[in-house]
Design a protein around this motif. Structure first.
Motif, short mmCIF file in Angstrom:
data_model
loop_
_atom_site.label_atom_id
_atom_site.label_comp_id
_atom_site.label_asym_id
_atom_site.label_seq_id
_atom_site.Cartn_x
_atom_site.Cartn_y
_atom_site.Cartn_z
N THR A 277 -44.30 4.37 14.39
CA THR A 277 -45.15 3.87 15.48
C THR A 277 -44.49 2.77 16.29
O THR A 277 -44.81 2.57 17.46
N GLY B 284 -45.15 6.64 20.50
CA GLY B 284 -46.05 7.78 20.50
C GLY B 284 -45.36 9.11 20.69
O GLY B 284 -45.98 10.16 20.55
N THR C 284 -42.70 11.27 19.05
CA THR C 284 -41.87 11.39 17.85
C THR C 284 -40.54 12.08 18.11
O THR C 284 -39.63 11.98 17.29
N GLN D 295 -44.87 2.66 9.92
CA GLN D 295 -44.64 1.52 10.80
C GLN D 295 -43.39 1.73 11.64
O GLN D 295 -43.37 1.41 12.84
N ALA E 294 -50.59 2.22 15.17
CA ALA E 294 -49.72 1.04 15.23
C ALA E 294 -50.54 -0.24 15.12
O ALA E 294 -50.17 -1.19 14.41
N LEU F 265 -50.90 7.95 17.28
CA LEU F 265 -49.87 7.05 16.77
C LEU F 265 -49.97 5.66 17.40
O LEU F 265 -49.68 4.66 16.75
N ARG F 266 -50.36 5.60 18.65
CA ARG F 266 -50.53 4.29 19.28
C ARG F 266 -51.67 3.50 18.65
O ARG F 266 -51.60 2.28 18.50
#
Length: 278
Positions: free
Chosen positions: A22, A27, A29, A19, A87, A83-84
């Protein structure tokens, strides 16, 4: 990142770390690299309570951070899109788990209002588990006996014979499937944390194994299948015992007593207030 711990979705630290990732990197890192592992771990630990936990594991945080800063073999645009999406999924998961915790708290509260919190004193059975079983059974007082309750769950044995044929008996599976499933799930931790239930399970499986050994040798595959069947039958018997314990404690107003449950000692007012050992 899933390799950071053995059971990712069962780890509140891993979920909190994901969490944080994200929610802070958009997006990308690479934005988290300047934080360093110590600051990242501190932020994750602050997010753990929102997932129902208390403390975050530093080792998991460190492994997640290392996975995020490692770009070897990573397709950047693919990771960003993933990653989006994660989330949004995490938000749904967090809301669902919060609703589940609230529902479980309400179940425990109702159990207390009914004066049945003592069911949670059975080792290995949580108050939530007891409440779930009672939600399926209804008031145990409406059953004529504990055997009637076991039959209602479909855990009573059903014969398999016709004429000269004599097959193996199985549980009837008649009754309430939801109750049968709830009790079945409740029994598993009791096989480890309830000494009486663990002893019963061990005795049943050992006796069945000894009888099978006396019957003669079997092919390896058939022997393995027979062993699985013996363990399953033993768990069914334990599930029936749990229902009998709950029936006795509710109907007769008794508290958990290991000696009475195991049948090792007779209750002063037996059978009125002694839980049946099955």
């Amino acid at each position: 990142m899933t390799g950071a711990c053995a059971g990712p979705f069962g780890s509140v630290t891993w979920l909190a770390a994901l969490q944080v990732v994200t929610g802070r990197c958009g997006g990308d890192t690479a934005r988290l690299a300047p934080m360093g592992p110590e600051e990242f771990t501190a932020v994750v630990r602050a997010a753990v309570p929102a997932w129902g936990g208390k403390n975050g594991w530093g080792k998991i945080c460190g492994q997640v951070f290392a996975a995020l800063t490692d770009t070897e073999g990573v397709v950047t645009w693919s990771r960003r899109g993933l990653l989006r999406r994660v989330a949004d999924e995490l938000g749904d998961l967090q809301r669902t788990r919060a609703q589940l915790r609230a529902t479980e708290a309400d179940m425990v509260m109702v159990l207390g209002e009914l004066g049945l919190s003592r069911l949670g004193d059975i080792p290995g059975l949580t108050a939530v588990g007891a409440a779930a079983i009672l939600a399926e059974t209804g008031d145990p007082r409406r059953y004529d006996s504990s055997s009637s309750l076991v039959k209602h769950a479909g855990l009573s044995p059903a014969g398999n014979a016709s004429g000269a044929f004599e097959g193996q008996a199985h549980i009837s599976r008649r009754g309430r499937p939801g109750l049968r499933l709830t009790v079945w799930r409740a029994v598993w931790p009791m096989l480890q944390f309830n000494p009486v239930m663990a002893a019963k399970y061990a005795a049943l499986t050992q006796a069945a194994a000894a009888a099978a050994a006396d019957a003669g040798s079997q092919p390896a595959r058939a022997a393995a299948a027979a062993a699985r069947a013996r363990r399953a039958k033993a768990r069914v018997a334990c599930a029936a015992s749990l229902l009998r314990w709950i029936y006795s404690m509710v109907v007769h107003g008794t508290r958990w007593d290991a000696a009475a449950a195991s049948g090792a000692a007779a209750c002063q007012h037996a059978p009125r207030c002694q839980p049946e050992a099955a």
